[in-house]
Motif scaffolding. Structure first.
Motif, PDB file in Angstrom:
ATOM      1  N   LEU A 101       0.866  -1.177   0.000  1.00 53.82           N
ATOM      2  CA  LEU A 101       0.000   0.000   0.000  1.00 53.82           C
ATOM      3  C   LEU A 101       0.901   1.224   0.000  1.00 53.82           C
ATOM      4  CD1 LEU A 101      -2.286  -1.217   2.934  1.00 53.82           C
ATOM      5  CD2 LEU A 101      -2.634  -1.643   0.482  1.00 53.82           C
ATOM      6  N   LEU A 102       0.953   1.945  -1.115  1.00 48.79           N
ATOM      7  CA  LEU A 102       1.862   3.080  -1.233  1.00 48.79           C
ATOM      8  C   LEU A 102       1.092   4.386  -1.003  1.00 48.79           C
ATOM      9  CD1 LEU A 102       4.072   2.019  -4.267  1.00 48.79           C
ATOM     10  CD2 LEU A 102       4.281   1.425  -1.841  1.00 48.79           C
ATOM     11  N   ARG A 103       1.410   5.031   0.098  1.00 49.17           N
ATOM     12  CA  ARG A 103       0.730   6.281   0.461  1.00 49.17           C
ATOM     13  C   ARG A 103       1.607   7.455   0.055  1.00 49.17           C
ATOM     14  NH1 ARG A 103      -0.500   4.054   6.569  1.00 49.17           N
ATOM     15  NH2 ARG A 103      -2.135   2.540   5.999  1.00 49.17           N
ATOM     16  N   TYR A 104       1.276   8.076  -1.110  1.00 46.46           N
ATOM     17  CA  TYR A 104       2.128   9.171  -1.503  1.00 46.46           C
ATOM     18  C   TYR A 104       1.581  10.507  -1.075  1.00 46.46           C
ATOM     19  CZ  TYR A 104       0.639   6.601  -5.802  1.00 46.46           C
ATOM     20  OH  TYR A 104       0.076   5.777  -6.726  1.00 46.46           O
ATOM     21  N   PHE A 105       2.542  11.429  -0.950  1.00 46.84           N
ATOM     22  CA  PHE A 105       2.201  12.752  -0.455  1.00 46.84           C
ATOM     23  C   PHE A 105       1.830  13.665  -1.640  1.00 46.84           C
ATOM     24  CE2 PHE A 105       3.122  10.687   3.274  1.00 46.84           C
ATOM     25  CZ  PHE A 105       2.747  11.471   4.352  1.00 46.84           C
ATOM     26  N   ASN A 106       2.661  14.526  -2.138  1.00 47.99           N
ATOM     27  CA  ASN A 106       2.249  15.463  -3.192  1.00 47.99           C
ATOM     28  C   ASN A 106       3.144  15.306  -4.423  1.00 47.99           C
ATOM     29  OD1 ASN A 106       0.194  17.474  -1.727  1.00 47.99           O
ATOM     30  ND2 ASN A 106       1.844  16.971  -0.294  1.00 47.99           N
TER      31      ASN A 106
ATOM     32  N   TYR B 191       6.456  17.586  -0.967  1.00 40.83           N
ATOM     33  CA  TYR B 191       6.347  17.387  -2.416  1.00 40.83           C
ATOM     34  C   TYR B 191       7.389  16.377  -2.866  1.00 40.83           C
ATOM     35  CZ  TYR B 191       3.555  21.611  -2.065  1.00 40.83           C
ATOM     36  OH  TYR B 191       2.589  22.523  -1.700  1.00 40.83           O
ATOM     37  N   ILE B 192       6.966  15.454  -3.731  1.00 47.22           N
ATOM     38  CA  ILE B 192       7.877  14.414  -4.216  1.00 47.22           C
ATOM     39  C   ILE B 192       7.876  14.405  -5.739  1.00 47.22           C
ATOM     40  CG2 ILE B 192       6.013  12.714  -3.879  1.00 47.22           C
ATOM     41  CD1 ILE B 192       8.180  10.559  -3.643  1.00 47.22           C
ATOM     42  N   HIS B 193       9.060  14.309  -6.310  1.00 47.20           N
ATOM     43  CA  HIS B 193       9.192  14.262  -7.771  1.00 47.20           C
ATOM     44  C   HIS B 193       8.551  12.976  -8.287  1.00 47.20           C
ATOM     45  CE1 HIS B 193      10.809  14.480 -11.792  1.00 47.20           C
ATOM     46  NE2 HIS B 193      11.421  15.634 -11.527  1.00 47.20           N
ATOM     47  N   VAL B 194       7.762  13.092  -9.341  1.00 42.93           N
ATOM     48  CA  VAL B 194       7.015  11.952  -9.857  1.00 42.93           C
ATOM     49  C   VAL B 194       7.943  10.834 -10.346  1.00 42.93           C
ATOM     50  CG1 VAL B 194       6.792  12.880 -12.205  1.00 42.93           C
ATOM     51  CG2 VAL B 194       5.048  11.313 -11.310  1.00 42.93           C
ATOM     52  N   VAL B 195       9.159  11.163 -10.766  1.00 46.03           N
ATOM     53  CA  VAL B 195      10.102  10.114 -11.182  1.00 46.03           C
ATOM     54  C   VAL B 195      10.586   9.329  -9.963  1.00 46.03           C
ATOM     55  CG1 VAL B 195      12.357   9.666 -12.221  1.00 46.03           C
ATOM     56  CG2 VAL B 195      10.779  11.284 -13.299  1.00 46.03           C
ATOM     57  N   ASP B 196      10.881  10.024  -8.864  1.00 47.64           N
ATOM     58  CA  ASP B 196      11.204   9.321  -7.620  1.00 47.64           C
ATOM     59  C   ASP B 196      10.048   8.408  -7.216  1.00 47.64           C
ATOM     60  OD1 ASP B 196      13.783  10.215  -7.046  1.00 47.64           O
ATOM     61  OD2 ASP B 196      13.088  12.000  -6.004  1.00 47.64           O
ATOM     62  N   LEU B 197       8.830   8.902  -7.388  1.00 47.83           N
ATOM     63  CA  LEU B 197       7.643   8.122  -7.039  1.00 47.83           C
ATOM     64  C   LEU B 197       7.541   6.873  -7.910  1.00 47.83           C
ATOM     65  CD1 LEU B 197       5.202   8.110  -5.176  1.00 47.83           C
ATOM     66  CD2 LEU B 197       3.985   9.506  -6.859  1.00 47.83           C
ATOM     67  N   GLY B 198       7.792   7.025  -9.205  1.00 48.87           N
ATOM     68  CA  GLY B 198       7.779   5.874 -10.098  1.00 48.87           C
ATOM     69  C   GLY B 198       8.799   4.828  -9.692  1.00 48.87           C
ATOM     70  N   LEU B 199       9.984   5.289  -9.303  1.00 47.49           N
ATOM     71  CA  LEU B 199      11.027   4.359  -8.845  1.00 47.49           C
ATOM     72  C   LEU B 199      10.607   3.653  -7.557  1.00 47.49           C
ATOM     73  CD1 LEU B 199      14.114   6.605  -9.619  1.00 47.49           C
ATOM     74  CD2 LEU B 199      13.584   4.408 -10.708  1.00 47.49           C
ATOM     75  N   GLY B 200       9.833   4.347  -6.714  1.00 43.93           N
ATOM     76  CA  GLY B 200       9.313   3.718  -5.504  1.00 43.93           C
ATOM     77  C   GLY B 200       8.397   2.552  -5.820  1.00 43.93           C
TER      78      GLY B 200
ATOM     79  N   ASN C 267       4.970   5.058   3.292  1.00 40.62           N
ATOM     80  CA  ASN C 267       4.904   6.461   2.901  1.00 40.62           C
ATOM     81  C   ASN C 267       5.935   6.734   1.821  1.00 40.62           C
ATOM     82  OD1 ASN C 267       2.951   7.141   4.803  1.00 40.62           O
ATOM     83  ND2 ASN C 267       4.445   7.803   6.332  1.00 40.62           N
ATOM     84  N   LEU C 268       5.521   7.390   0.751  1.00 41.61           N
ATOM     85  CA  LEU C 268       6.449   7.827  -0.283  1.00 41.61           C
ATOM     86  C   LEU C 268       6.413   9.352  -0.344  1.00 41.61           C
ATOM     87  CD1 LEU C 268       5.964   5.272  -3.216  1.00 41.61           C
ATOM     88  CD2 LEU C 268       7.442   5.129  -1.202  1.00 41.61           C
ATOM     89  N   GLY C 269       7.459   9.961   0.142  1.00 46.05           N
ATOM     90  CA  GLY C 269       7.613  11.406   0.140  1.00 46.05           C
ATOM     91  C   GLY C 269       9.085  11.721   0.276  1.00 46.05           C
ATOM     92  N   THR C 270       9.402  12.984   0.484  1.00 45.72           N
ATOM     93  CA  THR C 270      10.810  13.339   0.684  1.00 45.72           C
ATOM     94  C   THR C 270      11.174  13.369   2.158  1.00 45.72           C
ATOM     95  OG1 THR C 270      10.325  15.707   0.750  1.00 45.72           O
ATOM     96  CG2 THR C 270      10.828  14.745  -1.407  1.00 45.72           C
ATOM     97  N   GLY C 271      10.147  13.446   3.024  1.00 50.38           N
ATOM     98  CA  GLY C 271      10.417  13.607   4.440  1.00 50.38           C
ATOM     99  C   GLY C 271      10.768  15.033   4.813  1.00 50.38           C
ATOM    100  N   LYS C 272      10.518  15.953   3.861  1.00 48.50           N
ATOM    101  CA  LYS C 272      10.812  17.366   4.091  1.00 48.50           C
ATOM    102  C   LYS C 272       9.655  18.202   3.569  1.00 48.50           C
ATOM    103  CE  LYS C 272      14.078  21.051   2.902  1.00 48.50           C
ATOM    104  NZ  LYS C 272      15.315  21.428   2.167  1.00 48.50           N
TER     105      LYS C 272
END
Length: 345
Positions: free
Chosen positions: A173-178, A232-241, A259-264
């Motif tokens: 279950l991948l919970r992404y932020f923005n 906010y997370i870059h969509v390419v980083d998200l794809g790699l996740g 959680n998939l985000g930057t942590g910042k």
């Protein structure tokens, strides 16, 4: 063996398709194109120089979906398909419950029939609702506050029950932020219908001249500049996740949330400033009233994804803005042909 991507023509889905293909996976895509365009998938093929099958199909069409499983040797599924606009979900809740829940139930039933039990689910940080405690961990209470978020939360609960009934399943279950940004090629990116609901595509459309000015909701929060802070997370980083989650699912059993985000966190004005730098221009804005339910600060604890998936976001706000602006400049009308749009005007 092939990975089935539902909703693969969408913003996050199309970027994930690129990363899966680059990682050597074979994919097929099912999408009804209700909120996406086939052109995105053509460009995925152009970027990767790889061909894959695409089916124009609604997931609630059980007969059509079963034929997809019959005709392809599917090993796992990444499930993006679903309605996704928070505001629209408030006005049309039945539409969201009917589509998002029923399509997922049909998908899981067909997967079960064909003995496919590896699933990566596109969830959302909206399942956490309004929380004043940061960073948000996967153990934070789930209390979604709108129909869209509640469909994500309910699907997570459905998938937990499915796993409890059959421990052969492996579910992430991948919970992404923005999610923000675009592929570095400038060929694929976010193409929202109508006026954007999210900050960065709104800024980009002001920057390109499609919208007059950005509306900033409140400037008296207890933050660095008074505006709301988000992860906010870059969509390419998200794809790699998603690639990392899939590869873990292929070799394990169980169900886990990440959680998939930057942590910042970045404030609205920090994002605006970074975008102005990327675009080389001043972007007008006006401050309006806060939106009910908005919190001052929201960002993720991403340590679990780093530990278990060996994944972490690497792209910062400057790269997010540069890639977003490149996409917007090259595609001022999204995936529609510019000449066609100009004729309409």
């Amino acid at each position: 063996m092939t990975i089935l991507i539902t909703g693969g023509a969408g913003y996050i889905g199309s970027h994930t398709c690129i990363e899966l293909l680059n990682a050597g996976h074979d994919i097929i895509v099912v999408d009804n194109f209700s909120n996406s365009k086939p052109e995105a998938l053509k460009r995925v093929s152009e970027i990767t120089r790889k061909y894959f099958r695409t089916y124009c199909l609604d997931l609630q069409n059980r007969e059509g979906l079963e034929k997809v499983f019959t005709d392809n040797e599917i090993e796992a599924v990444i499930h993006f398909a679903g309605f996704k606009a928070v505001g629209e979900s408030v006005h049309f809740p039945l539409k969201y419950y009917e589509n998002n829940m029923n399509s997922t139930i049909t998908l899981c039933e067909v997967m079960k029939k064909f003995h496919v039990n590896k699933l990566v689910f596109s969830s959302s940080a909206t399942v956490y609702g309004v929380t004043d405690t940061v960073p948000i961990t996967e153990e934070s209470p789930l209390k979604a506050t709108n129909p869209y978020g509640r469909t994500k939360q309910m699907i997570e609960e459905l998938l937990q029950d499915l796993y409890d009934s059959d421990r052969e399943w492996s579910i992430a279950l991948l919970r992404y932020f923005n999610p923000v940004g675009a592929h570095e090629s400038g060929r694929i990116g976010e193409d929202p219908n109508g006026i954007p609901n999210n900050l960065m595509p709104y800024i980009s459309q002001v920057a390109i001249g499609k919208l007059e000015k950005l509306q900033v909701y409140g400037d008296d929060y207890p933050t660095v500049d008074g505006t709301g802070v988000r992860d906010y997370i870059h969509v390419v980083d998200l794809g790699l996740g998603h690639v990392k989650a899939l590869e873990r699912m292929l070799t394990t059993r169980g169900i886990d949330a990440y959680n998939l985000g930057t942590g910042k966190g970045y404030s609205v004005l920090e994002v605006l400033s970074a975008y102005e730098k990327a675009a080389g221009k001043t972007i007008p804005y006006t401050v309006v009233e806060k939106r009910p339910g908005d919190v001052a600060v929201c960002y993720a604890d991403t340590s679990k994804a780093k530990e278990k998936l060996n994944w972490e976001a690497v792209k910062g706000i400057d790269e997010m803005c540069k890639d977003s602006w490149r996409w917007q400049q090259h595609n001022p009308f999204g995936y529609e042909k510019q000449s066609k749009m100009l004729v309409k005007n």
